[in-house]
Design a protein around this motif. Structure first.
Motif, PDB file in Angstrom:
ATOM      1  N   LEU A  61       0.831  -1.208   0.000  1.00 53.75           N
ATOM      2  CA  LEU A  61       0.000   0.000   0.000  1.00 53.75           C
ATOM      3  C   LEU A  61       0.863   1.255   0.000  1.00 53.75           C
ATOM      4  CD1 LEU A  61      -2.724  -1.145   2.562  1.00 53.75           C
ATOM      5  CD2 LEU A  61      -3.017  -0.864   0.081  1.00 53.75           C
ATOM      6  N   SER A  62       1.933   1.246   0.791  1.00 52.00           N
ATOM      7  CA  SER A  62       2.843   2.398   0.838  1.00 52.00           C
ATOM      8  C   SER A  62       3.495   2.635  -0.514  1.00 52.00           C
ATOM      9  CB  SER A  62       3.920   2.180   1.902  1.00 52.00           C
ATOM     10  OG  SER A  62       3.331   2.117   3.180  1.00 52.00           O
ATOM     11  N   GLN A  63       3.898   1.563  -1.188  1.00 54.70           N
ATOM     12  CA  GLN A  63       4.514   1.690  -2.511  1.00 54.70           C
ATOM     13  C   GLN A  63       3.522   2.229  -3.532  1.00 54.70           C
ATOM     14  OE1 GLN A  63       6.012  -2.295  -3.018  1.00 54.70           O
ATOM     15  NE2 GLN A  63       7.829  -1.882  -1.780  1.00 54.70           N
ATOM     16  N   GLU A  64       2.222   1.996  -3.287  1.00 52.69           N
ATOM     17  CA  GLU A  64       1.181   2.527  -4.165  1.00 52.69           C
ATOM     18  C   GLU A  64       0.865   3.988  -3.841  1.00 52.69           C
ATOM     19  OE1 GLU A  64      -2.176  -0.099  -3.660  1.00 52.69           O
ATOM     20  OE2 GLU A  64      -1.132  -1.793  -4.588  1.00 52.69           O
ATOM     21  N   GLY A  65       1.536   4.555  -2.833  1.00 53.09           N
ATOM     22  CA  GLY A  65       1.320   5.940  -2.459  1.00 53.09           C
ATOM     23  C   GLY A  65       0.189   6.140  -1.461  1.00 53.09           C
ATOM     24  N   LYS A  66      -0.317   5.062  -0.887  1.00 49.61           N
ATOM     25  CA  LYS A  66      -1.391   5.161   0.095  1.00 49.61           C
ATOM     26  C   LYS A  66      -0.800   5.287   1.498  1.00 49.61           C
ATOM     27  CE  LYS A  66      -4.443   2.447  -2.833  1.00 49.61           C
ATOM     28  NZ  LYS A  66      -5.268   1.236  -2.936  1.00 49.61           N
ATOM     29  N   THR A  67      -1.558   5.915   2.376  1.00 50.71           N
ATOM     30  CA  THR A  67      -1.127   6.134   3.745  1.00 50.71           C
ATOM     31  C   THR A  67      -1.935   5.264   4.697  1.00 50.71           C
ATOM     32  OG1 THR A  67      -0.595   8.431   3.208  1.00 50.71           O
ATOM     33  CG2 THR A  67      -0.872   7.898   5.537  1.00 50.71           C
ATOM     34  N   VAL A  68      -1.229   4.587   5.599  1.00 51.62           N
ATOM     35  CA  VAL A  68      -1.867   3.842   6.681  1.00 51.62           C
ATOM     36  C   VAL A  68      -1.254   4.363   7.975  1.00 51.62           C
ATOM     37  CG1 VAL A  68      -2.318   1.580   7.706  1.00 51.62           C
ATOM     38  CG2 VAL A  68      -2.168   1.808   5.212  1.00 51.62           C
ATOM     39  N   ARG A  69      -2.120   4.829   8.858  1.00 49.57           N
ATOM     40  CA  ARG A  69      -1.613   5.411  10.104  1.00 49.57           C
ATOM     41  C   ARG A  69      -2.565   5.091  11.248  1.00 49.57           C
ATOM     42  NH1 ARG A  69      -3.196  11.620   9.558  1.00 49.57           N
ATOM     43  NH2 ARG A  69      -4.962  11.362   8.165  1.00 49.57           N
ATOM     44  N   ARG A  70      -2.043   5.245  12.466  1.00 47.33           N
ATOM     45  CA  ARG A  70      -2.868   4.986  13.635  1.00 47.33           C
ATOM     46  C   ARG A  70      -2.390   5.809  14.820  1.00 47.33           C
ATOM     47  NH1 ARG A  70      -2.973  -1.086  14.622  1.00 47.33           N
ATOM     48  NH2 ARG A  70      -2.228  -1.336  12.509  1.00 47.33           N
ATOM     49  N   VAL A  71      -3.333   6.067  15.702  1.00 49.46           N
ATOM     50  CA  VAL A  71      -3.034   6.657  17.003  1.00 49.46           C
ATOM     51  C   VAL A  71      -3.456   5.628  18.047  1.00 49.46           C
ATOM     52  CG1 VAL A  71      -3.690   8.422  18.693  1.00 49.46           C
ATOM     53  CG2 VAL A  71      -3.218   9.085  16.330  1.00 49.46           C
ATOM     54  N   ARG A  72      -2.539   5.364  18.952  1.00 53.49           N
ATOM     55  CA  ARG A  72      -2.816   4.468  20.076  1.00 53.49           C
ATOM     56  C   ARG A  72      -2.960   5.314  21.330  1.00 53.49           C
ATOM     57  NH1 ARG A  72       1.761   0.166  18.143  1.00 53.49           N
ATOM     58  NH2 ARG A  72       0.367  -1.154  16.915  1.00 53.49           N
ATOM     59  N   VAL A  73      -4.167   5.354  21.868  1.00 53.22           N
ATOM     60  CA  VAL A  73      -4.428   6.047  23.119  1.00 53.22           C
ATOM     61  C   VAL A  73      -4.188   5.033  24.231  1.00 53.22           C
ATOM     62  CG1 VAL A  73      -6.157   7.249  24.513  1.00 53.22           C
ATOM     63  CG2 VAL A  73      -6.101   7.584  22.016  1.00 53.22           C
ATOM     64  N   VAL A  74      -3.236   5.343  25.118  1.00 50.75           N
ATOM     65  CA  VAL A  74      -2.800   4.352  26.094  1.00 50.75           C
ATOM     66  C   VAL A  74      -2.766   4.913  27.511  1.00 50.75           C
ATOM     67  CG1 VAL A  74      -1.459   3.018  24.424  1.00 50.75           C
ATOM     68  CG2 VAL A  74      -0.358   4.887  25.651  1.00 50.75           C
ATOM     69  N   THR A  75      -2.975   4.015  28.456  1.00 49.39           N
ATOM     70  CA  THR A  75      -2.855   4.330  29.872  1.00 49.39           C
ATOM     71  C   THR A  75      -1.398   4.163  30.286  1.00 49.39           C
ATOM     72  OG1 THR A  75      -5.096   3.498  30.242  1.00 49.39           O
ATOM     73  CG2 THR A  75      -3.669   3.682  32.179  1.00 49.39           C
ATOM     74  N   GLU A  76      -0.928   5.081  31.098  1.00 49.79           N
ATOM     75  CA  GLU A  76       0.412   4.959  31.671  1.00 49.79           C
ATOM     76  C   GLU A  76       0.267   4.772  33.174  1.00 49.79           C
ATOM     77  OE1 GLU A  76       2.324   8.584  30.376  1.00 49.79           O
ATOM     78  OE2 GLU A  76       3.004   7.645  28.527  1.00 49.79           O
ATOM     79  N   ILE A 166       2.091  11.759  19.925  1.00 51.12           N
ATOM     80  CA  ILE A 166       3.551  11.726  19.891  1.00 51.12           C
ATOM     81  C   ILE A 166       4.026  10.673  18.890  1.00 51.12           C
ATOM     82  CG2 ILE A 166       5.626  11.357  21.299  1.00 51.12           C
ATOM     83  CD1 ILE A 166       3.705  11.962  23.762  1.00 51.12           C
ATOM     84  N   GLN A 167       4.907  11.063  17.991  1.00 48.41           N
ATOM     85  CA  GLN A 167       5.468  10.096  17.032  1.00 48.41           C
ATOM     86  C   GLN A 167       6.148   8.967  17.790  1.00 48.41           C
ATOM     87  OE1 GLN A 167       7.964  11.819  14.017  1.00 48.41           O
ATOM     88  NE2 GLN A 167       6.557  13.497  13.664  1.00 48.41           N
ATOM     89  N   HIS A 168       6.101   7.776  17.206  1.00 51.46           N
ATOM     90  CA  HIS A 168       6.682   6.613  17.880  1.00 51.46           C
ATOM     91  C   HIS A 168       8.145   6.844  18.252  1.00 51.46           C
ATOM     92  CE1 HIS A 168       7.498   2.564  19.127  1.00 51.46           C
ATOM     93  NE2 HIS A 168       8.530   2.554  18.310  1.00 51.46           N
ATOM     94  N   SER A 169       8.917   7.425  17.350  1.00 57.58           N
ATOM     95  CA  SER A 169      10.344   7.627  17.614  1.00 57.58           C
ATOM     96  C   SER A 169      10.593   8.558  18.803  1.00 57.58           C
ATOM     97  CB  SER A 169      11.051   8.172  16.368  1.00 57.58           C
ATOM     98  OG  SER A 169      10.498   9.432  16.025  1.00 57.58           O
ATOM     99  N   GLU A 170       9.620   9.371  19.149  1.00 51.46           N
ATOM    100  CA  GLU A 170       9.755  10.328  20.240  1.00 51.46           C
ATOM    101  C   GLU A 170       9.095   9.848  21.537  1.00 51.46           C
ATOM    102  OE1 GLU A 170      10.494  14.043  19.449  1.00 51.46           O
ATOM    103  OE2 GLU A 170      11.425  13.175  17.670  1.00 51.46           O
ATOM    104  N   TYR A 171       8.267   8.815  21.426  1.00 51.97           N
ATOM    105  CA  TYR A 171       7.504   8.365  22.591  1.00 51.97           C
ATOM    106  C   TYR A 171       8.323   7.367  23.386  1.00 51.97           C
ATOM    107  CZ  TYR A 171       3.695   6.591  25.452  1.00 51.97           C
ATOM    108  OH  TYR A 171       2.898   6.202  26.513  1.00 51.97           O
ATOM    109  N   LYS A 172       8.687   7.762  24.577  1.00 48.71           N
ATOM    110  CA  LYS A 172       9.485   6.917  25.460  1.00 48.71           C
ATOM    111  C   LYS A 172       8.656   6.554  26.683  1.00 48.71           C
ATOM    112  CE  LYS A 172      12.945   7.697  22.723  1.00 48.71           C
ATOM    113  NZ  LYS A 172      12.903   6.954  21.509  1.00 48.71           N
ATOM    114  N   PRO A 173       8.100   5.373  26.678  1.00 48.53           N
ATOM    115  CA  PRO A 173       7.256   4.979  27.830  1.00 48.53           C
ATOM    116  C   PRO A 173       8.065   4.888  29.121  1.00 48.53           C
ATOM    117  CG  PRO A 173       7.307   3.246  26.144  1.00 48.53           C
ATOM    118  CD  PRO A 173       8.198   4.356  25.679  1.00 48.53           C
TER     119      PRO A 173
END
Length: 173
Positions: A61-76, A166-173
Motif C-alpha cells: 500500500l505504501s509503494q502505491e502511495g497510500k497512507t496507513v496510520r494509527r493513534v494508540r491512546v494508552v494508559t500509563e 507523539i510520534q513513535h520515535s519520540e515516545y518513550k514509555p
C-alpha cells in the motif's frame, strides 16, 4: 447491527484510495492470532512472524502511495500488552505505517470519543469499520458505517489526535 469478520474488514484495505486511519483505545486486545506470539514475548522470546501478511500489505500500500496510520491512546503505566505493541511498532513503521501515541492523561479536556469509545478504522474520510469486542476483549467483528455525520465526527477526532499525538520515535514509555 451486522458485523463483518476481520478478514472482510481487511478487504477494505484493497479498496481505499489514499488514507486509512486506525484509532486504538484499548490497553489490551485478545486477538487469537496474537496469543501465541504474545505469550512467547511474555516468556522472553520474540516471534513476530504472525505480522508477516500485515507488513506485506502495508509495504504494498505504501509503494502505491497510500497512507496507513494509527493513534494508540494508552494508559500509563502501560499494560504488558501495550509494552509488547510498543516494542514491535518499528516493524510496522519499517513497512510504511505511521504510528503515534497519545497518553490517556494527555487527551484534550472534554474530548468525547464518537461511537461509544470503540476503536475504528476510517477509510478515505468516508467509510468506518467500527470494532466490537465481547466482555473478555475478544473481537466480535466490525460494523461498517458510512453515515456522513458520524464519519465527519471521526475525521474531526482523528485530526485532533493525530496533530497532538507523539510520534513513535519520540515516545518513550
Amino acid at each position: 447491527m451486522e458485523l463483518i469478520s476481520s478478514a472482510e474488514r481487511n478487504r477494505l484495505f484493497e479498496s481505499f484510495a489514499r488514507d486509512a486511519f486506525h484509532l486504538e483505545l484499548r490497553d489490551d486486545y485478545s486477538v487469537p492470532l496474537e496469543e501465541g506470539p504474545y505469550e512467547k514475548w511474555l516468556a522472553g522470546v520474540v516471534d513476530n512472524s504472525f505480522m508477516d501478511s500485515w507488513l506485506s500489505m502495508i509495504r504494498r500500500l505504501s509503494q502505491e502511495g497510500k497512507t496507513v496510520r494509527r493513534v494508540r491512546v494508552v494508559t500509563e503505566p502501560h499494560t504488558p500488552y501495550i509494552r509488547w505493541e510498543h516494542e514491535s511498532t518499528p516493524l510496522n513503521e519499517g513497512a510504511g505505517e505511521q504510528i503515534r501515541w497519545m497518553p490517556r492523561h494527555g487527551l484534550p479536556e472534554g474530548l468525547d470519543f464518537p461511537l461509544g469509545g470503540k476503536d475504528w478504522w476510517l477509510f478515505d474520510d468516508k467509510l468506518l469499520a467500527v470494532g466490537h469486542f465481547d466482555d473478555a476483549g475478544r473481537v466480535l467483528g466490525s460494523e461498517v458505517i458510512d453515515d456522513p455525520e458520524t464519519v465527519a465526527e471521526c475525521v474531526r477526532v482523528r485530526d485532533l489526535l493525530w496533530n497532538s499525538a507523539i510520534q513513535h520515535s519520540e515516545y518513550k514509555p
